[in-house]
Design a protein around this motif. Structure first.
Motif, PDB file in Angstrom:
ATOM      1  N   PRO A  54       7.498  -1.624   9.992  1.00  0.00           N
ATOM      2  CA  PRO A  54       5.786  -0.976   9.662  1.00  0.00           C
ATOM      3  C   PRO A  54       6.040  -1.121   8.399  1.00  0.00           C
ATOM      4  O   PRO A  54       4.767  -0.509   7.570  1.00  0.00           O
ATOM      5  N   CYS A  55       6.216  -1.495   7.892  1.00  0.00           N
ATOM      6  CA  CYS A  55       5.851  -1.690   5.996  1.00  0.00           C
ATOM      7  C   CYS A  55       6.893  -2.288   5.103  1.00  0.00           C
ATOM      8  O   CYS A  55       7.561  -3.357   5.510  1.00  0.00           O
ATOM      9  N   LYS A  56       6.804  -3.039   3.310  1.00  0.00           N
ATOM     10  CA  LYS A  56       7.134  -4.236   3.263  1.00  0.00           C
ATOM     11  C   LYS A  56       8.643  -3.519   2.983  1.00  0.00           C
ATOM     12  O   LYS A  56       9.177  -2.529   2.653  1.00  0.00           O
TER      13      LYS A  56
ATOM     14  N   GLU B 153       0.769  -1.395   0.174  1.00  0.00           N
ATOM     15  CA  GLU B 153      -0.041  -0.249   0.378  1.00  0.00           C
ATOM     16  C   GLU B 153       0.850   1.131  -0.288  1.00  0.00           C
ATOM     17  O   GLU B 153       1.361   1.215   0.618  1.00  0.00           O
TER      18      GLU B 153
ATOM     19  N   LYS C 116       0.310   4.061   0.965  1.00  0.00           N
ATOM     20  CA  LYS C 116       0.733   4.864   2.539  1.00  0.00           C
ATOM     21  C   LYS C 116       1.495   3.935   3.506  1.00  0.00           C
ATOM     22  O   LYS C 116       2.225   4.849   3.969  1.00  0.00           O
ATOM     23  N   GLU C 117       1.651   2.540   3.369  1.00  0.00           N
ATOM     24  CA  GLU C 117       2.669   1.667   4.036  1.00  0.00           C
ATOM     25  C   GLU C 117       3.876   2.396   3.535  1.00  0.00           C
ATOM     26  O   GLU C 117       4.861   2.317   4.453  1.00  0.00           O
TER      27      GLU C 117
ATOM     28  N   ASN D 277       7.031  -9.489   5.924  1.00  0.00           N
ATOM     29  CA  ASN D 277       7.441  -7.871   5.409  1.00  0.00           C
ATOM     30  C   ASN D 277       8.553  -7.778   4.707  1.00  0.00           C
ATOM     31  O   ASN D 277       8.591  -7.200   3.285  1.00  0.00           O
TER      32      ASN D 277
ATOM     33  N   LYS E 173       5.806   3.955  -4.266  1.00  0.00           N
ATOM     34  CA  LYS E 173       5.752   3.088  -3.048  1.00  0.00           C
ATOM     35  C   LYS E 173       7.195   3.562  -2.561  1.00  0.00           C
ATOM     36  O   LYS E 173       7.366   3.189  -0.948  1.00  0.00           O
TER      37      LYS E 173
END
Length: 536
Positions: free
Chosen positions: A330-332, A298, A300-301, A354, A371
């Motif tokens: 908190p992200c990929k 995402e 935002k992510e 992740n 992203k």
């Protein structure tokens, strides 16, 4: 009447340039690496602009290895020479062998340079002994040689053919180390992990390096590493040419992989051209596996890209350190990871859900993805330009050579990220610094600003290269742009003779003052004695 020959000469020059010239490219070509890949890209560019390009490479060469080198395969002519016997059984491999982070940090720059220059000499000798290849090169009647600044063979070949040559230096900022320019102790050397905001002790260390250590290194380089090449000069009957002439100031023009949107402002010479970032443009389609992973990210992510260079391998300790820190984000994450073992599937046990682990990273394409929020990098030259070009904030963890110097440009000059010392790195400090960069919008803002400036500069780099190449061909060199420093001895270059004259004058200055004072003192005494005798 005098204007007519000039008009004719200009007309001939215009027609010649329109047709393009015959250009020989001699890379530092006994192995593949960024130096070779960049010259493959340049060869494809020149062919596209109408020049006839011949790429000189050993018989083991099976390129192009640069996937962004357009037109190379179909339009660039290859001239191959017989590979030295001791390398015949090996494939055309990487210049830098893969190794663990700890071993890379322990590498000796002197040992690495000796290894490369000894192989360069072997290949250069093989080229001149390959009578068929050399005959083909001579019969081409080429107009110009383009060579890597490390490839002494290219300079010798151009001098042997009696044509001008242009060097390409791949290390950003290396123009400040050339003999022709006075030293700039207020700017850090490329081997120094400083920015242009140095403390007093850092300036002392930098000055000692530039005024004392660098001349010693240059002397050792010319006397030790270049000494074998004297044999080739004698073989080619170039007895009136010195290696110092070839290496320091023989080139008509010098092209640098440097751009002042990133580089510290400094003095330059008129035969220098700066094209930093030119080699790091272009893109290609992503693999299906990576594309599928990106679709699940995402915006935002966000996405974090981790690559510590193409040669870096991770042992269990380093692998788990990175994996643990990345798993808590908190992200990929897409992480280029190759284990320091024979088992290429031996991935760290600490890696999180992740994190996508890949053996090869499509770095440019991932950095261009909107992203992508952060790039963890070793701050190599290519990674530096790609991060700035795409405006991605960075967390730099430099390992060796000029990487600390390039990292400081990103963090201290452009202020688009932070700097971590690998010697004190822990999972906690890495995770903390990752969150700092991700959560601070100032870094993202500065990265976008730097990207805009670099992109504007890049628009003129192609024309700058063509201007240099065409000028060198038309004028058969650029001797009118050579600095007088080229013909000075070392004591003139460092003003040792001037300093000695000043010191001697200062030492002798008290002598006439003393004589004059004694003379006037004696005169005064005599006058007083005469007055006293008259009064008596």
């Amino acid at each position: 009447m005098q204007a007519q020959p000039m008009k004719f000469l200009i007309a001939v020059m215009v027609v010649t340039l329109a047709q393009g010239g015959k250009i020989l490219i001699k890379p530092f070509g006994q192995c593949w690496g960024s130096h070779l890949l960049n010259l493959e890209f340049l060869a494809g560019f020149l062919v596209d602009k109408g020049h006839e390009v011949y790429f000189i490479a050993p018989s083991r060469y099976a390129g192009p290895y640069n996937p962004y080198a357009k037109n190379f395969k179909n339009k660039v002519h290859l001239i191959k020479y017989t590979t030295p016997e001791f390398e015949m059984e090996h494939s055309f491999q990487s210049c830098d062998t893969s190794d663990s982070i700890d071993n890379i940090r322990k590498e000796s720059p002197t040992k690495q340079l000796h290894y490369r220059m000894s192989h360069e000499f072997s290949h250069c000798k093989a080229l001149f002994m390959s009578t068929g290849s050399l005959k083909r090169i001579k019969n081409l009647k080429a107009d110009l040689v383009i060579t890597d600044s490390l490839a002494v063979c290219g300079s010798i070949l151009a001098t042997y053919l009696d044509i001008p040559y242009v060097t390409v230096d791949m290390v950003p900022g290396s123009h400040r180390s050339v003999w022709d320019l006075p030293h700039t102790p207020y700017l850090p050397g490329v081997d120094m992990p400083f920015s242009d905001q140095m403390t007093l002790m850092e300036r002392v260390q930098n000055s000692v390096s530039q005024y004392f250590l660098q001349p010693i290194q240059n002397y050792i380089f010319r006397g030790y590493f270049l000494n074998p090449f004297r044999e080739l000069l004698e073989y080619c009957n170039l007895t009136d040419v010195t290696l110092t002439d070839l290496v320091n100031h023989g080139a008509a023009y010098r092209i640098y992989n440097t751009d002042f949107s990133i580089e510290y402002p400094s003095p330059v010479l008129p035969n220098m051209a700066f094209i930093g970032g030119f080699f790091n443009t272009g893109s290609r389609p992503l693999e299906k596996e990576v594309t599928s992973f990106l679709q699940d990210v995402e915006e935002k992510e966000g996405l974090v890209i981790v690559s510590m260079g193409s040669r870096t391998r991770y042992d269990i300790q380093w692998g788990n350190l990175f994996a643990k820190a990345l798993a808590l984000l908190p992200c990929k994450v897409i992480w280029r990871h190759i284990p320091d073992t024979n088992d290429l599937d031996d991935f760290p046990s600490e890696h999180g859900k992740n994190t996508m682990i890949v053996k090869w990273l499509p770095q440019r394409e991932l950095l261009s993805n909107p992203k992508t929020k952060l790039f963890v990098t070793h701050a190599g030259a290519g990674s530096m330009f790609e991060a700035v070009y795409h405006g991605v904030p960075v967390l730099t963890i430099p390992l060796i050579a000029d990487q600390p110097h390039q990292a400081k440009k990103l963090t201290d000059r452009l202020k688009m990220g932070t700097y971590l010392e690998v010697s004190t790195l822990t999972a906690d400090s890495l995770h903390s610094e990752l969150l700092t960069v991700l959560n601070n919008t100032v870094y993202a803002k500065n990265a976008k600003k730097a990207s805009k400036i670099l992109r504007l500069s890049l628009e003129g780099h192609g024309q700058k290269i063509l201007s240099v190449i065409n000028s060198a061909i038309a004028a058969k060199g650029a001797m009118h742009l050579q600095s007088k420093l080229n013909h000075m001895s070392w004591y003139q270059y460092y003003s040792v003779d001037v300093i000695l004259v000043v010191v001697i004058c200062l030492m002798l200055l008290p002598m006439p003052l003393y004589i004059c004072s004694r003379f006037f003192s004696n005169m005064t005494v005599r006058d007083k004695m005469k007055v006293a005798s008259k009064n008596d």
